[in-house]
Each structure stands twice: as structure tokens, then as C-alpha cells.
Design an enzyme around this catalytic site. Structure first.
Site, PDB file in Angstrom:
ATOM      1  CG  ASP A  33      45.815  42.605  35.026  1.00 50.03           C
ATOM      2  OD1 ASP A  33      46.969  43.032  34.863  1.00 50.03           O
ATOM      3  OD2 ASP A  33      45.564  41.594  35.686  1.00 50.03           O
ATOM      4  CG  ASN A  87      41.452  33.131  43.136  1.00 50.70           C
ATOM      5  OD1 ASN A  87      42.219  33.317  42.195  1.00 50.70           O
ATOM      6  ND2 ASN A  87      40.583  34.048  43.527  1.00 50.70           N
ATOM      7  CG  HIS A 114      43.187  35.522  39.727  1.00 50.27           C
ATOM      8  ND1 HIS A 114      43.006  36.012  41.009  1.00 50.27           N
ATOM      9  CD2 HIS A 114      44.359  36.040  39.311  1.00 50.27           C
ATOM     10  CE1 HIS A 114      44.026  36.791  41.323  1.00 50.27           C
ATOM     11  NE2 HIS A 114      44.862  36.825  40.317  1.00 50.27           N
ATOM     12  CD  GLU A 157      39.540  37.523  41.454  1.00 53.91           C
ATOM     13  OE1 GLU A 157      39.997  36.374  41.616  1.00 53.91           O
ATOM     14  OE2 GLU A 157      40.030  38.516  42.013  1.00 53.91           O
TER      15      GLU A 157
HETATM   16  C1  GLP Z   1      47.390  39.718  40.309  1.00 53.53           C
HETATM   17  C2  GLP Z   1      47.491  39.951  38.796  1.00 53.53           C
HETATM   18  C3  GLP Z   1      47.667  38.653  38.058  1.00 53.53           C
HETATM   19  C4  GLP Z   1      48.788  37.873  38.711  1.00 53.53           C
HETATM   20  C5  GLP Z   1      48.406  37.492  40.109  1.00 53.53           C
HETATM   21  C6  GLP Z   1      49.471  36.678  40.824  1.00 53.53           C
HETATM   22  O1  GLP Z   1      46.088  39.498  40.722  1.00 53.53           O
HETATM   23  N1  GLP Z   1      46.369  40.638  38.252  1.00 53.53           N
HETATM   24  O2  GLP Z   1      47.934  38.932  36.683  1.00 53.53           O
HETATM   25  O3  GLP Z   1      49.052  36.721  37.953  1.00 53.53           O
HETATM   26  O4  GLP Z   1      48.195  38.687  40.828  1.00 53.53           O
HETATM   27  O5  GLP Z   1      50.417  37.526  41.381  1.00 53.53           O
HETATM   28  P1  GLP Z   1      51.829  37.060  41.874  1.00 53.53           P
HETATM   29  O6  GLP Z   1      52.614  36.737  40.653  1.00 53.53           O
HETATM   30  O7  GLP Z   1      52.401  38.239  42.610  1.00 53.53           O
HETATM   31  O8  GLP Z   1      51.631  35.873  42.749  1.00 53.53           O
END
Ligand code: GLP
Length: 237
Positions: free
Chosen positions: A62, A128, A130, A135
Site C-alpha cells: 500500500d 482493528n 485490518h 479496513e
Molecule cells: C498501517 C499499514 C498496515 C500495517 C498497520 C499496522 O495501517 N497500512 O500495513 O500493518 O499500519 O502498523 P504497525 O505495524 O505500525 O502497528
């Protein structure tokens, strides 16, 4: 789902690195990569190793819409800093956040993935539930699309920006259907803040309200979590 519980994110990084090394040794050539704080320990171990990705392709999950690749908070910059500067791939792809034509960009990216099927995909897990930027409520058969970020994701990601208003409102993300096509998936989650999402992903009903729960349907998933993230699991692993 194979669940591996490690002491902490550092130990997770070692296991994550070993899983990448095994995938490479088993002829994986297309790696789906993720951003966020979670995969950093794995990337650190990889970049400090002698693994060679120079004949491989990477395709990121992404990117924020509206951020130039050179913006410090773009996922392009993240990947450059944490992976590619030290371990270059033959080719690395990240969605183009500056392409404001969402139909053009999402179709281009989906075609790229169809032409380079992903052998090994690493994922983080949102609080959440995702995956990528998919989402809760995203259809399980979704392909690469433009996402409107939820307030909880904007809040969670605002720690990387000077002000909450600076966090982009949209992102391009592989869809859940796109992610599910990967041959093998490694999903990592660390810390208490992920414990509920981890429990729902592994033990909860498979529902679009918890995007990661779809992974229960995938034949080759490794869940790599630390003790804190495993704290709400009811079963023994
Ligand atoms: C973002 C990214 C996800 C990631 C998530 C969790 O929203 N788009 O790909 O898995 O955050 O982030 P973190 O690893 O910093 O908790």
C-alpha cells in the site's frame, strides 16, 4: 494457521528473518512487503544478513494517496530506509501515491501483481484487524483499490506526522482478494494493543468486520506474535 509465539519483537525478527531465508531457499522470487513498525525487526535482521534479493521482485501492499515518493512518511521512503538501501531487489514496486487517477493506478497495480504472482507475503495487523489498508467491512474479494482511511487508523498513524491534519485521508492498497492469492503469508503482530485483533483473527468468526480473519481460509499462513499479542488467545498454541 500455524501460530508461533515468541518472547518479544526482537525474537520475532529472528524468526521472521529465518522464514524469509527459507522462502528464498525454496525459490520464492516475488516478495510482497509491508510497512509499519511491526516488520522492522524482521527487516533489520534481513538487512544485516547475507541474504541476496538482487534477482527478486518486491511488491508493496500500500501507499498513501497524495504523498510523493520522497516524502519522509511515504511508504516508498519507509522501504528505502528499512530495506532497499541495504538490500536492493531487481525491481521494487510500491503504488504511486501521486497518480490521482484512481482507476488507472489500481488497475496498473493489480495487473502488475497478476503478472508477478506473489510467492511470499509479509503482513502487519492493524489494531482493528485490518491488513494492508483494508479496513473492517472491506469485501473479501476486493482487488487493489483506493481506500478511505478510518479515524482509528488515522489516529494510530498520526504518531508519524507532525499533526493529525497532515495524515493522508486516502491510500492505495492491495485488496483482500489480492493478498489471498499469495502462495504463503506471514503475518506478524506484537504488543498488547494487537491482542484483541490477534484473538479475533485466529479464533473469531470469519467476518469482513475483521479483515484478517479471512486468513483462516488460506492454506499456508504463519502467524508470528509475541507473548503480549498472544495475551487474549483462549486456545493453546
Ligand atoms: C498501517 C499499514 C498496515 C500495517 C498497520 C499496522 O495501517 N497500512 O500495513 O500493518 O499500519 O502498523 P504497525 O505495524 O505500525 O502497528
Amino acid at each position: 494457521m500455524e501460530v508461533q509465539i515468541v518472547a518479544d519483537p526482537l525474537a520475532g525478527g529472528q524468526t521472521g528473518y529465518e522464514l524469509f531465508a527459507t522462502a528464498l531457499a525454496n525459490e520464492s522470487r516475488v516478495f510482497g512487503l509491508a510497512t509499519g513498525s511491526t516488520p522492522i525487526t524482521t527487516y533489520d535482521q534481513i538487512t544485516a544478513s547475507n541474504l541476496d534479493f538482487s534477482e527478486c521482485i518486491s511488491i508493496n501492499l500500500d501507499e498513501y494517496v497524495g504523498l510523493a515518493p520522497t516524502h519522509p512518511q511515504s511508504y516508498h521512503s519507509f522501504m528505502q530506509e528499512h530495506f532497499f538501501a541495504q538490500k536492493p531487489f531487481n525491481k521494487s514496486y510500491v503504488p504511486n501515491g501521486l497518480n490521482m487517477d484512481e482507476h488507472d493506478e489500481t488497475a496498473r497495480y493489480e495487473k502488475l501483481i497478476a503478472e508477478n504472482p506473489i510467492d511470499f507475503q509479509i503482513l502487519g495487523l492493524g489494531q482493528n484487524g485490518h491488513i494492508g489498508f483494508n479496513e473492517p467491512g472491506t469485501p473479501f474479494d476486493s482487488i487493489t483499490h483506493r481506500v478511505t482511511l478510518t479515524q482509528s487508523t488515522i489516529d494510530a498513524n498520526s504518531r508519524f506526522f507532525k499533526a493529525k491534519e497532515d495524515v493522508p485521508r486516502y491510500a492505495y492498497s492491495m485488496g483482500i482478494g489480492t493478498i489471498m492469492k499469495a502462495q504463503q503469508i506471514l503475518i506478524e503482530a506484537y504488543g498488547e494493543s494487537k491482542a484483541q485483533a490477534v484473538q479475533q483473527m485466529i479464533e473469531g468468526p470469519i467476518t469482513e468486520q475483521v479483515p484478517a480473519s479471512v486468513l483462516q481460509h488460506h492454506p499456508n499462513v504463519i502467524v508470528l506474535i509475541d507473548q503480549a499479542a498472544a495475551g487474549k488467545l483462549k486456545g493453546k498454541y
